[in-house]
Every structure is written in C-alpha cells, then in structure tokens.
Design an enzyme around this catalytic site. Structure first.
Site, PDB file in Angstrom:
ATOM      1  N   CYS A  57       5.535   4.021   2.614  1.00 55.49           N
ATOM      2  CA  CYS A  57       6.193   5.175   3.221  1.00 55.49           C
ATOM      3  C   CYS A  57       6.433   4.964   4.709  1.00 55.49           C
ATOM      4  O   CYS A  57       7.503   5.278   5.232  1.00 55.49           O
ATOM      5  CB  CYS A  57       5.342   6.423   2.972  1.00 55.49           C
ATOM      6  N   GLY A  79       0.825  -1.200   0.000  1.00 56.46           N
ATOM      7  CA  GLY A  79       0.000   0.000   0.000  1.00 56.46           C
ATOM      8  C   GLY A  79       0.860   1.250   0.000  1.00 56.46           C
ATOM      9  O   GLY A  79       2.055   1.206   0.298  1.00 56.46           O
ATOM     10  N   CYS A  80       0.233   2.373  -0.332  1.00 57.67           N
ATOM     11  CA  CYS A  80       0.979   3.627  -0.417  1.00 57.67           C
ATOM     12  C   CYS A  80       1.433   4.093   0.961  1.00 57.67           C
ATOM     13  O   CYS A  80       2.603   4.394   1.177  1.00 57.67           O
ATOM     14  CB  CYS A  80       0.125   4.694  -1.107  1.00 57.67           C
ATOM     15  N   TYR A  81       0.474   4.141   1.895  1.00 68.27           N
ATOM     16  CA  TYR A  81       0.849   4.549   3.254  1.00 68.27           C
ATOM     17  C   TYR A  81       1.871   3.581   3.853  1.00 68.27           C
ATOM     18  O   TYR A  81       2.775   3.981   4.575  1.00 68.27           O
ATOM     19  CB  TYR A  81      -0.386   4.546   4.165  1.00 68.27           C
ATOM     20  N   THR A  82       1.666   2.296   3.572  1.00 64.41           N
ATOM     21  CA  THR A  82       2.555   1.296   4.168  1.00 64.41           C
ATOM     22  C   THR A  82       3.971   1.430   3.653  1.00 64.41           C
ATOM     23  O   THR A  82       4.926   1.376   4.429  1.00 64.41           O
ATOM     24  CB  THR A  82       2.053  -0.126   3.873  1.00 64.41           C
TER      25      THR A  82
END
Lengths: 346, 346, 346, 346
Positions: free
Chosen positions: B154, B149-152
């Site tokens: 980062c 995932g994107c948040y993950t």
C-alpha cells in the site's frame, strides 16, 4: 445473456444485487434505478463500484424498464412494487420483488401488519413465494416472484424440516433472531448511527415485527395447519449476518437421529444449505458474503426441547443472493450461477 | 490446470489464499499445510469452508510437496521458507513466498531488522520482488517470488509515481499507516483479543517496524538513490484494510496536474489500481474483499506539501490476492484470473 | 452550589456534560436546552439517564437562562453562541462555549474557515481560550471561555512542550489524527451510519479541516511566531477517542533527555496529563471515559525526526470534561472536582 | 475506612473492581493479587491505571492477605477460592467470591456442571448468594458471599417478580441471552481474538452452560419448587453488556397490569433496578459502566406469552459492581457508595 434492471439500486440490497450481477455470466446490467440519486453516477453513491460501473442512476420507471430488460428487481420500500406492476409489464418482463408486497397470500394480513393498502391484490395469487429450496418448481414457472424477507428466510429454513416431519410441536415455537445493521437499510436515522449501534444490543419490534406473519404462513403450510409463534428480532453491532435461535418442544418419539435425518432429507442435496456437524453451532461470520445457510440443532433432554440454529448473510441469502437464485431458476440458468461465493473470513 | 499447495494454510493469509484459489479456473488445490492442525479437516479450522474443502491439514513438507504440485505458497512466519527452499525444490516447482525472507536484497538489512539469520541467502539475488504492477516482466520469468508485505504494497503504490517522476522530495516522506487486525495474524495473544482492540487505536512499532526497510528499498529504486523515511503503523478496530496517509514536500514545479498525470502514467492502464476522482479520499471499505488499490492525493499550498492516500484489503492485495496475481503472471494465465472480485459493501 | 444550564443538551457533548455534572458536588443542573426535543423528557432522548434526570427539554433561551443559572454551557453548532451572547447576559452569568465561535482571535480567519459571519466579534478579545493547563490563570478570571476543539486539545497538548522549548522545527510539523465517530455528532447523516463507519477507515477534510487554524494559532504562541502545519483527521470505527501522531524534525541539540525534560517541565505536576513511560505508546482505550491526556514520543535517529503521540477521550478532555475543568477554575472549585474519573477498560 | 485485597486483580473483573474501589470513600486498596504478573507494576498490566495505582502485583496468598485486609475479593477461576478458604481466614476477614464456588447449595450439582471436585463443601451452607436485592438481609450478616454470575444476575432479576407472583408457568421459561466478549475473560484464546469475534454472532454452550443450574436454583426458590429451563448464551461483538430475552407462557389471569405491578412491587424502591416505561426495550448501552439493571416486558396475546427483557453491564452489576454492593452491605456502608455511576453514552 439477459438484461437486468434494478429499481432501488442504491439501497444496501440493491448494491448487493449489483455486486452479484456484475459477476454473473448470463446477465448484463442495464438500469440502475434510484429516485434519490437520479443522474448521479452509480459509483459516486457506492465508490466500491468505481471503474466497475460507469452508468448513471435513473428514475424508477417500470414501464420504460419493461421495454429494455428481461428481468426487473425491485429493492424498494413496501408498497412501491405493488403500485407499479401491471399485466402489460408482466407480459414483457419477469419481476423479482424484494419487498413484502407479494409475500403474504392474505391481503388482509398484509394490510394489517404493514399498515398500507395493497395496490394490486390481483397479482398476489399468481406471485410465487421465492424461498428457492422449498418452491423451486413453482419459481421456475413464475413471472412474479416474492423474494422472502431476511429474517424469514433464516427462520423458515432453520425450522422447516422439523415442522414438516412433525418432530416438534408447532405452537411451542419461539424464534429469537439477531441481525446485523444492514438489515435496517441505508436511511439516515439516528437509531442507525454508528455511535448508537456500536457496543450495544437491543430487541425491537417485540411481538409486532412484520416478518412474523410471513414465517407463520410458510411454516403453517409445512405443519399442515395455521399456528402462531413468537418472533423477536435483535439489532447486533455488525454489518451483515442473521442468526436464528429457535426453541420448540419435541413431539413424541422425536430424537437426535430423527431430527438429523429430517435435515438431511430436505437439505442433503441442497448446495446452499449446510447442515453442520454435530455440536457445531452456526456463526454468521462463516457465511458472510455467501449464499449459504448454515443450520444445526441441539436437544435438551432436561426440558424436552430442541434448540434449532441457523445463520445467513442477510444481504445475500436474505436478499440479493436469493433474488439471483430465483432469477436463475426463472430463466433456466444453473441455479448456482454467480452464487458460488466462498464466505469471507475473517 | 495446475496444482497448488500452501504451507501455512491455517493462518489468515493462508485462509484467504484458499478462498481465492477455490474460485480460480486454472488451479486445483492439493495441499493444505499446517503444522498446528495436522490431520484435522481443514474445514474444522475454518468452518466457512465446510462442504467446500474436505481435505485434511498436512505437515509442512516442502520436499514432498514439490513432487506433487506446480506452485507452492508459503504463508508462514519469517525464516521458514528460507530454511526449506533449495535448488532441487526450485527446479521442480515455483514458489510464492508471502513471508519477508526474500524481499530485501541486502541480507544484512534483513538480519538486522528481523533479528534472525538468513538460511538461504544464495536465493536472494534470484528472487523477484512481487509488486506485480512494478515488476510484471520479472515476475513472469521468476521461479521464486517474494510477495510484498501488506503495509509495503500500500505504501509503495501510493507514493511510487511521485517519487519516480521526481515530484516530491524523498527525504521529506512520512508514511502514517492504519491497519485492520487480521494483519496481526491468528496467534493467541492478549494484545489481539477482541476486548483489547475494540474501541481502541494505537501506534505500534514506532520507528522500528520491519516493513520500513522494504519500503525504503523499493522507493529508493524509484528515486534513483537510497533515502530514509518515517513509517508508523497503527492498529485499527476492524478486521481488514490498510489505509496509508503519506506526506511529502513538493519538488519544484510539482503541481496538481503534474501529479495527476504521474498517477495516470503509471496506473492508467492497471486493472487493480484505481486513481480516484479529485477530492475523493480512499476508504478501506471500498476495496474490502477485492484486489484493488485505491489512491488519491491532495496538495496543501499553505505548506507546499502533498498528502498521498492509498487503501487496500491487507489480506487480498496485501497478501493472498497479490500472491495469486503473481502466480497468474508466472504461469502465463490472465493476470486478473480469480481476482475480479467486486468489493463488498457494506 | 451553583446552578448550571446547557444549551444543546441532547448532542453527544451535551449528553456527556450531563453525565459529568450529575456527579459534581458543587453543581445543580437546572436547564436541559434542546431545540429539537422541546417538552420531551430528557431521559426519553437518552435512556441512560432514566431515573437520574426527570426534567424536560427546554427551548434554547439564553436570556431566560441567564436569570436562572450561574453558568451556561453552549454545546451547539458554530455560530449559535455568538448570535445569543451579549453584555447583559455576560454580566449575569459565566459562559463556557463548546463551539468554535470564540476560539480564534482573528475574526477573518474564523469567517474564512467556518464560512459564516461572526455575530459578536466584540467579545472575541475578552474570551479566554480554555485549554485549562496552558491558560489556567486567565480561565480563572474569565466570564466567557472558548472551550477548545477535540482535535485541537489533543494536538496542542501533544506538541506544546517541544514547540515551547524550541526542540523541534515548527514548519516541519505534521499532525495525523484519528478520531472515534462521536466527534461527528448525533446528526442523522448517511456518512455516520453504522454500516458506513464500521469496518472502515478514511481521511476527511484533508488540508481543509477547521481545527487547523486553531492548532496553528495556539502553537504559534508557543513558538513565538506564526507558522503553518499539516493536519489530517481520520474517522475510526469506534465511539470515543482521539489519537494524534505528530511528526517534526528535531532542532539542533534536541535529544531524548531534553524532550522528556520538556514534557516533565510542563506536565510533571498536571493531574490530567500523563507522560507515559519510555516506549509505551498511548492508546485511546486507556483514557476512555476520563479527562486524561496520555502523551509520549519516540525519536528516529535515522531521519532526525521525533514522533509525538497523544490520546484523549474526545467527549471528555476533548469537550465536556475540559468544559467542567474550566468551570471549576472559573468558580474557584477544586480543578479536579467531578473529574476524577478512572478510565474504563475494556 | 477498610482495607481491601483482590485475588485475581488482573482479569477483567479484577480490573473493574480496581476501577470501582479507587473511587470508593470507605475503602483503601492494599493488595493486587495476580499469579501471572507477580512483581510487575499493576499499571503495566492496565495502563489506564497509570498514575492512579503504583502498587506491584502480588502472589495469591490468602493467608497473608487475611492479616492485612478487612475484605478479600476473589476474581479467580472456579475452584481457587474453595481451595484457599478456611475457618481461620474467615474469622479474620470477609470474603466476596466472584467465582462459582459457593453459588450452588448442592455440591453434586456443582461438581457435575463444573467438572471439578469441591475443596471446601463445609462452607457452602454458610455462604450467602449475593444477589443483593433479593438477599440483602442475609448479605449484611455474611462472612462469605457468593457473588452471582453475570448471566445469572441478569436472568434472575429479569424474571424474578413474575415467577414469585405466579404470573408465568415456570416450566415454559426459555432464556435467550447475549453477552459482550469481556465475559469470556482475558485469556489468550483464538476464539476470543478480535478477528474471530468482530462481525460475528454465535450461540455457545447450548444446553450445557454452567450458569443454568444457578438460575434454576434461585428461580426455583422463587417458584417454591424446582424446575428446569432453557438457557442459551450468545457471544456478541461488543466489550460489555448482557441482554436477556426471556419467554414464558402466562399463568391464568396474568395481564399487563398484574405484571407491571409485580415489577413495581419488588423493584419499585430499588436504586439499581430500573423498570422502563411501557414499550421501551432495554439496551445494553444504556447501562454501560453502571450498576443498573434495566428491565421491561411485552405481552403477546396471540401466543399468550410474555417476553421479559433485561440488560446489565456484565462487568459491573454482573461482577465487580455487585461485589462492591455486597461489600457495602456486609460492612454497613451506604449500599450505593462508590456505585452511583452514570451510564456512559455513547
């Protein structure tokens, strides 16, 4: 592989040049000129370049630069390039000037609109106006290219085929242009603060913007005679992009088919100019980050006018991208080298 | 030269995949899957692709696609990839799944947080979690990669070295994340309208966001034990970018040097991860359009905590870019092929 | 009807004071102080005031002003108010100081965080910290009110009831704050240019922001003991608004009901503080242009922490609005006079 | 004190009406009509109204409403008001219709441009076109007011004095308009998503926008004869604001003084119309949140054209504000009651 230097590398156009040249196969960047940041690492000014550029900023020394590189880009305020260039330099190096110094053939017009004295009028005649698609052959042979302004590039390319083919009445031409804020440069001015620009739109430089005579001169060549037009720029709350909406009365017999044919005639084989499908209006977002120019038009039978529309990224086709395109032409590289950038959306 | 297909090509992540793959030397795009726009020209959905892509959108047929291409990207809502994949398909084609279907090793955790039944749990074990820098060797051998995932992406990359080296106390970890709006997808929802997002910031999914267990699982591996953390996402009025600000109490003996050494140890030779100079805080704009992850940290002696910061472009390193990076690894291409994108500023 | 003057009327907070005072029934504006624009019409600096204000900008002369008005607002850089105030002035006029000069009771803390020498420490004791809802009775009697900082107002009000009631462990408190750009003022700095802020988010002043000791001092009073916390501000691409996301470990026995009861206890009868319904997260847009503070919270049982959230308009409740609220208290006007502003959406 | 109801209270124009009426001394809000949110609390749709409005949304029942209130605002899609209104209702209640149903006197023009059949053409004759400054006396006596469109309000007021005084040639008039996104309403459409609008500008409805015949009709009255013009709207990445840039050839003898005199003649005593000082171009930010119209002009002697510029807040003077202004006139209240809103900057 040629070597390149930029004078004025820390403005927005200079930064965009660096972005494009870093991915150019035939160019090695040798000189990051910046009076304001001498001896500072370039990436400290633009942290997006961290780990990509390790050089320091250098003073704006065109003499020294001419001995080190094959091409110089000047992305500087008006007047600087004209004050630095001379025959010796031009005998050693090719120059793409992103300022207005060599765009206007009539030095009086330059001095009247820019309110400065031209320091090297002797090179005006030689300089080639670098609207790549229109002056391709001349650019190839040039030592000194005057890279067009951002508004001018978009305005001229949007209207050129119709003027050239006599499909509109030149004197009726009105150009209403909208630009993102990077066009205003990186100077620390209250007018360009986030809070002043955001949630706001305004016209500025009404009747007096300095890109006016540049557009008039080039479209005058296309028309075969000089004429005046209205050009009104607006500041839009976005970083990049110029949209031109131009209005003109149709010439006799001009119709949908004739106009589309004109666009196709001049742009049909151009990689960077995209004539959109019928009824699709250009949007700046669709060309963001790329060297594309999107154009289209709509006829209003009620008023017998045509509305011509064009969109560019002001920092790419409106500045650094066209400068690289011109450099490609000047050095015999593939014209699209380093410029096959897919627009970024969203 | 391999052939690629995308299922879900008309979402924002799908569109970004197209942008990246068009400039990839080893890949030919063969299939633009999109249930919503079947038979429509792809460029009619994304006019930035006009003249660059002439294909029509196709139905989401993974069986047919497996016979035509070498790699399939699924940029689809949760559950779809798991419902389509099977052994026959995996024997023919490699899959990079940008949804969450194969990210969590514990199917119960998946079903609890995503509120859907997993349709092919038999492939969870095999699937490789595609955080390229941490699982490079496994990705190289994978048939099925679960793209993070994107948040993950980062969050994990920002904290990993400190967790792994025992420099912080895992249970004290709090991650406050801020994301641009493209992370919310292209669905027509009132909450994502311009007027609702612009001039506004809010937290959402507080204590319940589905990237939480994904971060916990991966950082748990690094810590050598399971632990819980707080993760709070925020919606920011910008198109792209994720910024993570993470807080944790220092472990005994952890100091400035030890932490910098840890970042250098794990990231010093990584092309895509840039550990910024001391006191430079990451900004999302500095990585926009690129596959970079910028990280840094600051110690607060008064509270004995470290503040870790990381920035990515959510559509590139947080989705399409990392998917291409994983594809590069899976097919033995240069890891950076098609991804040496210079961040665009401004 | 009282008379008011503003020293620093052309900054953003000063401009907002003018906006509010123009619609205040009990106040007549008499003095638009602005060193930078002396003798220029005020509306030439802020054209939104055209036809509403016809006065010219005046020099920052507090002595002269004290003879002409009943209340002076100082919306100036740190240090100026302290350098101008004296006993004679305070005997004639009431002062609401929007700078930090009189916010901190310990002059050493002030000088350490602000790096300037305090010019009138003799008034620190007397000055009342103008967080109106918490210090209402003292404000009513004050001659000199220290108007709280924008981040501090939002941070303190978001956490106060839980600290005061012992529902969280103070030492675990972490405040992650996000602010619009007007908080950075109207100075012409590159960092605040549209192109630098737009499409970008960053943390700044990490561990060193000067609102930290102010929050600590006030929350220390609530806790009954001094403690340290983490405060991290972020710059968000919007004009107005502050959002605070605060994290703390729950004290023993603290639960949903106890926390909601605490918010109700302190804020239930406050006009300007709105405790939102369960599960509704504050958004800055919902308070834009108004003096409201929206707060709410969410418990995370997995980590035994509470996430507290608060939103204000930084120029209203975070500056000019609270200044007017304090003036209302000091002069015995209705506390909400001139401040019943309905938030503007969108 | 009169009672008011809104049909369509949950669109952006409806929400703005609520904001304005809450601060209106003579009006009590009784009915929040919204088909989409029946029985939901109004503040759950617009949380900015939390603690300010406690009512629930009601069905759009004009019959029932007519018995309960003195004035009905219809802020609904085209066609709805015309389908609900009848003589019995108009005998009980005054109506301000914010849709286009009663703006055009020629029902054929309405049906041609709006592509719907008019359901109550019998009231077209009676309806008063509510451009308050131009039709003040008629509005005072009206039962049914057709509140002008947002683009039309700005376009007409920008050009009216010059047309009326014969200072420009009507047939040469070209109006290039730029609008914030709230003008597109709160419908969940992909085109209006944050990511599609942000960092983007486009023209739309070129030659076909439905405000065109409305502008033509009203300016035709001013000119004393019918004429056609070009009107091109653009979508700008901002929430609020319309800027009009209009171009026309000067009539014989028209000059700077004559034009300024014309603006002064018609607007000199108008509270809501501000003719800016020479060379100051209107900016939408300067009127944001207010009922002001800022206008100015610039002559271009080179082309013998005048560029007229005007700015409004599309939700205030372009919709809800003018509706309240008309209500004030219809009920004999002070015309500015509830509308002395100071523009918010920044």
């Amino acid at each position: 592989m040629i070597k390149a230097g930029i004078i004025g590398a820390t403005g927005y156009a200079g930064g965009e040049l660096v972005r494009l040249l870093l991915n150019h196969k035939e160019v090695e960047m040798k000189w990051y000129g910046s009076r304001s940041y001498i001896d500072k690492k370039y990436y400290e000014v633009y942290q997006n370049m961290f780990k990509l550029v390790d050089d320091k900023c250098m003073d704006d020394n065109m003499e020294a630069l001419a001995d080190e590189v094959d091409v110089i880009f000047t992305a500087t305020p008006q007047g600087l390039c004209a004050s630095l260039v001379n025959e010796e330099i031009l005998s050693k190096v090719k120059i793409v000037d992103l300022s207005a110094d060599f765009r206007l053939k009539d030095v009086k017009v330059y001095e009247e609109w820019y309110k400065i004295q031209h320091k090297s009028p002797e090179f005006i005649e030689e300089a080639v106006y670098g609207l790549s698609e229109l002056n391709r052959e001349d650019v190839k042979k040039a030592r000194l290219v005057a890279n067009p302004g951002c508004y001018t590039t978009c305005s001229i390319l949007t209207c050129y085929p119709l003027i050239k083919e006599g499909l509109i009445q030149p004197e009726t031409l009105i150009i209403d242009a909208k630009s993102g804020t990077s066009g205003a440069g990186r100077g620390a001015k209250i007018d360009n603060l986030y809070c002043e620009v955001n949630e706001n739109i305004k016209a500025y430089g009404v009747t007096t913007h300095r890109h006016t005579p540049e557009i008039e001169e080039q479209l005058g060549y296309a028309a075969g005679r000089a004429f005046c037009l209205n050009f009104t720029p607006h500041l839009v709350p976005m970083n990049r992009g110029i949209l031109v909406t131009a209005y003109a009365s149709l010439a006799q017999d001009a119709d949908e088919d004739a106009i589309r044919a004109a666009y196709e005639k001049y742009y049909g084989s151009e990689y960077f100019i995209r004539v959109l499908d019928k009824d699709v209006c250009p949007q700046t977002k669709w060309v963001e980050g790329s060297n594309f120019v999107d154009v289209n038009f709509k006829i209003d039978k009620r008023t017998n006018r045509v509305i011509m529309m064009g969109a560019i990224d002001n920092l790419v086709k409106g500045a650094a991208g066209q400068a690289v395109q011109n450099m490609n032409l000047m050095f015999g590289f593939e014209e699209t080298e380093g410029l096959k950038l897919v627009p970024m959306f969203p």
